[in-house]
Scaffold this active site. Sequence first.
Site, PDB file in Angstrom:
ATOM      1  N   ASP B  94       0.804  -1.219   0.000  1.00 30.02           N
ATOM      2  CA  ASP B  94       0.000   0.000   0.000  1.00 30.02           C
ATOM      3  C   ASP B  94       0.837   1.269   0.000  1.00 30.02           C
ATOM      4  OD1 ASP B  94       1.008  -0.430   2.542  1.00 30.02           O
ATOM      5  OD2 ASP B  94      -0.641   0.646   3.500  1.00 30.02           O
ATOM      6  N   GLU B  95       2.108   1.164  -0.364  1.00 31.09           N
ATOM      7  CA  GLU B  95       2.985   2.319  -0.260  1.00 31.09           C
ATOM      8  C   GLU B  95       3.971   2.295  -1.426  1.00 31.09           C
ATOM      9  OE1 GLU B  95       5.014   4.024   3.754  1.00 31.09           O
ATOM     10  OE2 GLU B  95       4.650   1.877   3.678  1.00 31.09           O
TER      11      GLU B  95
END
Lengths: 372, 348
Positions: B94-95
């Site tokens: 998610d990054e």
Amino acid sequence: MNFIVSSSTLRKGLQQIGGVLNASNSLPILDNFLFELSGQDLTISASDIENTMRTKVVVDEGKEDGKVAVPAKLLMDILKNFADQPLSFSIDTGNFGIEISSDYGKYKLVGQNAGDFPKGQELENANEITISGDIIVNAIDKCLFATGNDDLRPVMSGVFFEFSEDKLNFVATDAHKLVKYTRTDGVANKSADFILPKKPLNLLKQNITSEDSISINYNDTTVRFSFNEIELTSRLIDGKYPNYEAVIPVENPNVLTVDRISFLNSLKRVSIFSNKTTHQVRLKVAGSELSISAEDLDFSNEAKERLTCNYVGDDIEIGFNSKFLLEMLNHLTCNEVILEMSEPNKAGILLPVDKENDSEKILMLVMPVMIR
Amino acid sequence: MDAFYASVEQLDNPELKGKALAVGGDGERGVIAAASYEARKFGVKSAMASSLAKKKCPHLIFVPPRFDRYKEVSNAIRNVFYRYTDLVEPLALDEAFLDVTENITRHSSATAMAKDIRKDILEETGLTASAGISINKFTAKIASDMNKPNGQKTIKPHEVVPFLEQLPIHKFFGVGKVTAEKMKRMGIFNGAHLKAHSEAFLRTQFGKSAGHFYNIVRGVQHSPVKAHRERKSIGTERTLRENIHLQEDIEAMVSKLAKESFNRLERSQLFGKTITLKVKFSDFTQITRSKTLESTIQSEEEIYNEAHELFFKEPPKKSIRLMGISISNLLKNEEHKPPSPEQLLLDF
């Protein structure tokens, strides 16, 4: 400066030296032939700075000695289109206007100042040797194909001339293959060597015949070949030639003798099926049978042929680049060849069995392509 | 992404919306992988033991993780990124870091671009994201945490140095717990304190990391956004249930490791040339031995033979608690060609 000369005589002279001219030159003057008239002698020169070649043509009639640079391409092109006939040249050395008159009409062109034409290389403290054209013709024929093209190793891009008091050696190698051509019927009064680049080798090849007598003058930087009316002066390749003797294996217990033409033809057919990058063919010798095979895994191509041969040694399987083998076999003229080998990762040596000339020795060496 | 796993669960199951939620196991030894913002209010954090989280928030709902689903959402997000730049360095599902120096979408600023990226993500996944915008990876990462959730923060070039000066020391990249403690003992509590020290002094205290500390506090970080993080090696290691010392046990282990590492090579469609054997002994000392082959490894036997030789050429006298084999010098399938015949050269 005026002269009358046979068109075919002039054309022949220009063709002899025209090979020196480069297709494109940084110096426009190099696109010209230098014409120098002295009495009935017309000396014509061409140069690319590194090489200067001159020849002499006898004119039918010469008036007013002088010199001028004549545009080479224009002159060659018009000469090609004449049937043999006398041409009359009239040159205004003031404005370099050149007028040629033929049976058909008149042609005008503008030359350049002869003073701008590069002076030929000086040849100071030169040694001299005179040898027969036959030696040079054969040496170039046998060696030239084996020279390298690697810009990083310029010494290998030429043929190594090695003169001594009992023989002359000519050597060429590109690190994959090597040719050593030796003649004992020509000797020098003292040992010397130099590396001659490809271009002058080709120019010599075009112009020398076996009957000529060649005088070679050389110092550390420059060589001059003089024969008939032609003089070729070339800058030598600067550098040290690799120690070629050290890479020629001495112990080669496996000796194959085979008919050269049969071997050559087999290789031609089989190599069609070899890999397009490595051109590898495998030679497998057992008893008196030589099998030649190739495969191209990318296309599932393969071929195999068998030849009878004479063989002394242990069974061996060794791979070679077929292009190299073909070139080498093509440059030999004998009926039978010997291929000496030791190991599949060591050089193979190709030798002619029967010799045309007792004072000649040819050794060709080729490095294998490792079979995996 | 904001509370990524938890947000995905809330998205997929509307009943969970607005509730204190934790992704992770609720068993005795369970650990929280992610907590929703509602749960965070109670002090529930990721990596917290589930038992502790339950104490802090008794009505906490536990949901088992569904990594395939997260991966799917992650890919959707990455596809958004790739519309803005090719230089995407994923940091986690998610990054990611995006290098938008080359402004292919012709945005007026990186700040405006970040807004659009977050808008796209919301439209396409229904999830909110936060962004940090700055001159290097470190400050951008710090900035991204400042306006969470569903926010963004730009630290402009001229703001970087003042920002770093007030930044607590433990927030600096490369400063872990131990280093932070050490720095605090030395009176370094924030960037300004760190900046007061010379590089030479830092070197005496922190050795190799000195240059990094010296630079980072001045806003200097030469770490490019690496679009493709390539695998450097592939392999496997095992801590043994019991220490071994018999040749047959060692051979069996080598064989097992060879098989496994070859399988992994095959699965990832990679080819390698270097084999490294790692052995840890009962006294916790460790050796590694490696060998680079001329051509890529083609079989399990090859790995076994090389590893066997690496071990037994000088058999260690101690008993072994861990063994590993790794293959490096990797080539991708398409770069790899089967060993081709080699033209040998004269030795000039």
